[in-house]
Design a protein around this motif. Structure first.
Motif, PDB file in Angstrom:
ATOM      1  N   THR A  17      29.943 -18.273   8.388  1.00  0.00           N
ATOM      2  CA  THR A  17      29.915 -18.617   9.809  1.00  0.00           C
ATOM      3  C   THR A  17      29.164 -17.600  10.663  1.00  0.00           C
ATOM      4  N   ALA A  18      28.801 -16.448  10.099  1.00  0.00           N
ATOM      5  CA  ALA A  18      28.132 -15.400  10.874  1.00  0.00           C
ATOM      6  C   ALA A  18      27.350 -14.501   9.922  1.00  0.00           C
ATOM      7  N   ASP A  19      26.617 -13.553  10.480  1.00  0.00           N
ATOM      8  CA  ASP A  19      25.908 -12.571   9.674  1.00  0.00           C
ATOM      9  C   ASP A  19      26.912 -11.524   9.197  1.00  0.00           C
ATOM     10  N   VAL A  20      27.249 -11.580   7.906  1.00  0.00           N
ATOM     11  CA  VAL A  20      28.274 -10.685   7.362  1.00  0.00           C
ATOM     12  C   VAL A  20      27.665  -9.502   6.603  1.00  0.00           C
ATOM     13  N   VAL A  21      26.354  -9.441   6.512  1.00  0.00           N
ATOM     14  CA  VAL A  21      25.720  -8.340   5.785  1.00  0.00           C
ATOM     15  C   VAL A  21      26.112  -6.972   6.342  1.00  0.00           C
ATOM     16  N   PRO A  22      26.192  -6.794   7.686  1.00  0.00           N
ATOM     17  CA  PRO A  22      26.572  -5.471   8.191  1.00  0.00           C
ATOM     18  C   PRO A  22      27.922  -4.967   7.679  1.00  0.00           C
ATOM     19  N   ALA A  23      28.816  -5.884   7.308  1.00  0.00           N
ATOM     20  CA  ALA A  23      30.145  -5.479   6.843  1.00  0.00           C
ATOM     21  C   ALA A  23      30.093  -4.785   5.489  1.00  0.00           C
ATOM     22  N   VAL A  24      29.081  -5.085   4.673  1.00  0.00           N
ATOM     23  CA  VAL A  24      29.039  -4.552   3.315  1.00  0.00           C
ATOM     24  C   VAL A  24      27.900  -3.556   3.088  1.00  0.00           C
ATOM     25  N   ALA A  25      26.901  -3.553   3.958  1.00  0.00           N
ATOM     26  CA  ALA A  25      25.732  -2.701   3.754  1.00  0.00           C
ATOM     27  C   ALA A  25      26.108  -1.228   3.835  1.00  0.00           C
ATOM     28  N   GLY A  26      25.377  -0.415   3.067  1.00  0.00           N
ATOM     29  CA  GLY A  26      25.667   1.009   3.024  1.00  0.00           C
ATOM     30  C   GLY A  26      24.769   1.828   3.924  1.00  0.00           C
ATOM     31  N   ASP A  27      24.824   3.142   3.735  1.00  0.00           N
ATOM     32  CA  ASP A  27      24.078   4.086   4.564  1.00  0.00           C
ATOM     33  C   ASP A  27      22.828   4.579   3.837  1.00  0.00           C
ATOM     34  N   PHE A  28      22.075   5.406   4.538  1.00  0.00           N
ATOM     35  CA  PHE A  28      20.851   6.003   3.990  1.00  0.00           C
ATOM     36  C   PHE A  28      21.197   6.924   2.824  1.00  0.00           C
ATOM     37  N   ARG A  29      20.429   6.807   1.724  1.00  0.00           N
ATOM     38  CA  ARG A  29      20.595   7.695   0.569  1.00  0.00           C
ATOM     39  C   ARG A  29      19.226   7.998  -0.021  1.00  0.00           C
ATOM     40  N   ALA A  30      19.024   9.235  -0.439  1.00  0.00           N
ATOM     41  CA  ALA A  30      17.798   9.640  -1.125  1.00  0.00           C
ATOM     42  C   ALA A  30      18.175  10.101  -2.525  1.00  0.00           C
ATOM     43  N   LEU A  31      17.593   9.469  -3.545  1.00  0.00           N
ATOM     44  CA  LEU A  31      18.001   9.705  -4.924  1.00  0.00           C
ATOM     45  C   LEU A  31      16.779   9.873  -5.816  1.00  0.00           C
ATOM     46  N   GLY A  32      16.929  10.586  -6.923  1.00  0.00           N
ATOM     47  CA  GLY A  32      15.885  10.687  -7.919  1.00  0.00           C
ATOM     48  C   GLY A  32      14.890  11.798  -7.655  1.00  0.00           C
ATOM     49  N   PRO A  33      13.944  12.010  -8.596  1.00  0.00           N
ATOM     50  CA  PRO A  33      12.968  13.097  -8.487  1.00  0.00           C
ATOM     51  C   PRO A  33      11.981  12.871  -7.348  1.00  0.00           C
ATOM     52  N   LYS A  34      11.600  13.956  -6.671  1.00  0.00           N
ATOM     53  CA  LYS A  34      10.710  13.837  -5.520  1.00  0.00           C
ATOM     54  C   LYS A  34       9.258  13.590  -5.923  1.00  0.00           C
ATOM     55  N   ASP A  35       8.841  14.100  -7.086  1.00  0.00           N
ATOM     56  CA  ASP A  35       7.459  13.950  -7.516  1.00  0.00           C
ATOM     57  C   ASP A  35       7.304  12.740  -8.438  1.00  0.00           C
ATOM     58  N   ALA A  36       7.749  11.572  -7.957  1.00  0.00           N
ATOM     59  CA  ALA A  36       7.717  10.353  -8.751  1.00  0.00           C
ATOM     60  C   ALA A  36       7.387   9.181  -7.844  1.00  0.00           C
ATOM     61  N   PRO A  37       6.999   8.057  -8.406  1.00  0.00           N
ATOM     62  CA  PRO A  37       6.788   6.866  -7.581  1.00  0.00           C
ATOM     63  C   PRO A  37       8.014   6.584  -6.727  1.00  0.00           C
ATOM     64  N   HIS A  38       7.784   6.138  -5.500  1.00  0.00           N
ATOM     65  CA  HIS A  38       8.831   6.032  -4.491  1.00  0.00           C
ATOM     66  C   HIS A  38       9.158   4.569  -4.200  1.00  0.00           C
ATOM     67  N   VAL A  39      10.404   4.198  -4.438  1.00  0.00           N
ATOM     68  CA  VAL A  39      10.879   2.842  -4.153  1.00  0.00           C
ATOM     69  C   VAL A  39      11.877   2.904  -3.009  1.00  0.00           C
ATOM     70  N   VAL A  40      11.672   2.078  -1.982  1.00  0.00           N
ATOM     71  CA  VAL A  40      12.649   1.928  -0.908  1.00  0.00           C
ATOM     72  C   VAL A  40      13.469   0.675  -1.188  1.00  0.00           C
ATOM     73  N   LEU A  41      14.778   0.828  -1.172  1.00  0.00           N
ATOM     74  CA  LEU A  41      15.693  -0.271  -1.438  1.00  0.00           C
ATOM     75  C   LEU A  41      16.452  -0.614  -0.162  1.00  0.00           C
ATOM     76  N   ILE A  42      16.293  -1.838   0.313  1.00  0.00           N
ATOM     77  CA  ILE A  42      17.012  -2.293   1.514  1.00  0.00           C
ATOM     78  C   ILE A  42      18.396  -2.763   1.090  1.00  0.00           C
ATOM     79  N   ASP A  43      19.417  -2.093   1.594  1.00  0.00           N
ATOM     80  CA  ASP A  43      20.797  -2.351   1.178  1.00  0.00           C
ATOM     81  C   ASP A  43      21.410  -3.472   2.018  1.00  0.00           C
ATOM     82  N   LEU A  44      21.489  -4.650   1.422  1.00  0.00           N
ATOM     83  CA  LEU A  44      22.169  -5.788   2.052  1.00  0.00           C
ATOM     84  C   LEU A  44      23.550  -6.008   1.423  1.00  0.00           C
ATOM     85  N   GLY A  45      23.941  -5.082   0.555  1.00  0.00           N
ATOM     86  CA  GLY A  45      25.144  -5.209  -0.243  1.00  0.00           C
ATOM     87  C   GLY A  45      24.788  -4.962  -1.695  1.00  0.00           C
TER      88      GLY A  45
END
Length: 389
Positions: free
Chosen positions: A160-188
């Motif tokens: 009935t509404a946009d419920v993604v904000p209820a489950v989405a997480g916060d900003f996180r930086a993970l993995g080695p810095k000198d590697a290909p960089h993937v941005v993951l949009i957290d919708l849950g």
């Protein structure tokens, strides 16, 4: 903890059907959308999958709880299901990794459940009538069946509404810095999706729902993944514009489940609700380009309408569900864009679709290499050939 046999509860559907059961887990009531999943194991992964937010889940496999629970199997920071319904509940688990029972786990998180329910009859009913509003009551005492039916008819559902904000997480930086960089949009996102990327030695930046395409591009990614999530994709309108701009940017893009549906909406296609959805670890999907059939793990209640896809703009249906012919994957003929309706990390479910991460990351690494200074590329080439003469 012993199984309680007093104060029997019930699952009450909006069409008036009542399925009695014995309560376990939290001693409370719940409202939501009654659905079923056909996975044979992985009840903890089901409970912590954000795509199940606001749903009362019927486990079709008859024995649940026999191997207990352990923290390593959590797919998110907490369980998201509204309630659980099972046939036979085991309150004395046997497994070396177990740290407690499913009942204790659900009670700790305030989630009610029922056992001794005729889950076969419930599943057949939902397949015939479709998923629907429902209430799960741990204690029927003092309330008539008509009162419970009225509650079920007014139950809140996550559509009935946009419920993604209820489950989405916060900003996180993970993995080695000198590697290909993937941005993951957290919708849950599920943790095993992040782990599937990290084990392939890339840098992953997780950004919260609502992050704009401009802000994501400013991070300098070599590719973007849009995660699964709950609810009707049409309600996540803000993310559609973000996905549209990212898909057009020329960056490698991989949409998973809700991310797949948002990509379709961004392309100009439409989505619609399935009668009872695809939820389980045994859904056959055919790759139309290779002819191969893969068994997949799925958890979604909406589909991309095939006839609405603008094929004249380069979009093509990549995969279809063998059972009902619905769209299971999209590709673009010119852009490095791909999406699947299922969960390639397979949690719970088959692991043989991990190759999709390899295919996506091949595009990511090619983009990363093009961005490296010429000197670095030359050194990398020398290293791969054993040096220059």
């Amino acid at each position: 903890m012993s199984i309680r046999t007093q104060l029997p509860g019930a699952l009450v559907l909006e069409d008036g059907r009542i399925f009695p059961g014995v309560p376990f887990g939290a001693e409370t009531d719940a409202e939501g959308e009654a659905v079923f999943t056909t996975v044979m194991t992985g009840y903890q992964e089901v409970a912590t999958d954000p795509s199940f937010y606001g749903q009362i889940v019927c486990m079709t496999y008859p024995l649940i709880g026999n191997y207990g629970v352990c923290p390593e199997d959590d797919q998110s920071r907490r369980p998201w299901i509204a309630g659980m319904v099972v046939r036979e509940y085991c309150d004395e688990p046997s497994h070396w990794r177990s740290t407690g029972t499913l009942g204790e786990y659900l009670a700790r998180h305030g989630i009610p459940a029922l056992h001794s329910v005729d889950t076969r009859a419930l599943t057949r009913h939902l397949r015939t009538r479709g998923v629907m509003r429902a209430v799960l009551v741990s204690d029927r005492a003092g309330r008539s069946d008509d009162e419970l039916r009225e509650l079920a008819g007014k139950a809140w559902t996550p559509n009935t509404a946009d419920v993604v904000p209820a489950v989405a997480g916060d900003f996180r930086a993970l993995g080695p810095k000198d590697a290909p960089h993937v941005v993951l949009i957290d919708l849950g996102v599920k943790e095993h999706i992040i782990e599937s990327l990290l084990r392939r030695e890339v840098r992953v930046t997780v950004v919260p729902y609502g992050t704009t395409a401009k802000a994501i591009l400013a991070l300098g990614p070599d590719g973007v993944v849009t995660s699964p999530g709950p609810g009707d994709p049409v309600n996540a309108a803000a993310a559609v514009f973000t996905v549209r701009d990212l898909a057009r940017s020329g960056l490698p893009f991989f949409g998973i489940c809700l991310g797949h549906q948002l990509l379709a909406l961004a392309a100009g296609a439409q989505t619609s609700k399935l009668k009872f959805g695809h939820r389980g670890g045994n859904h056959p999907v055919k790759d139309l380009l290779s002819g191969q059939v893969h068994m997949t793990s799925q958890n979604h209640g909406y589909q991309v309408d095939a006839e609405s896809l603008p094929v004249d703009q380069g979009w093509q249906i990549w995969m279809v569900n063998v059972n009902d012919g619905t769209v299971e994957g999209l590709r673009h003929q010119r852009l490095p864009v791909m999406s699947v309706q299922y969960h390639p990390e397979g949690s719970p479910g088959p692991q043989d679709n991990q190759y999709l991460f390899d295919e996506f990351l091949a595009l990511v690494r090619a983009h990363w290499e093009r961005r490296q200074p010429a000197a670095s590329v030359g050194l990398a080439a020398q290293a791969s050939t054993g040096g220059s003469e």
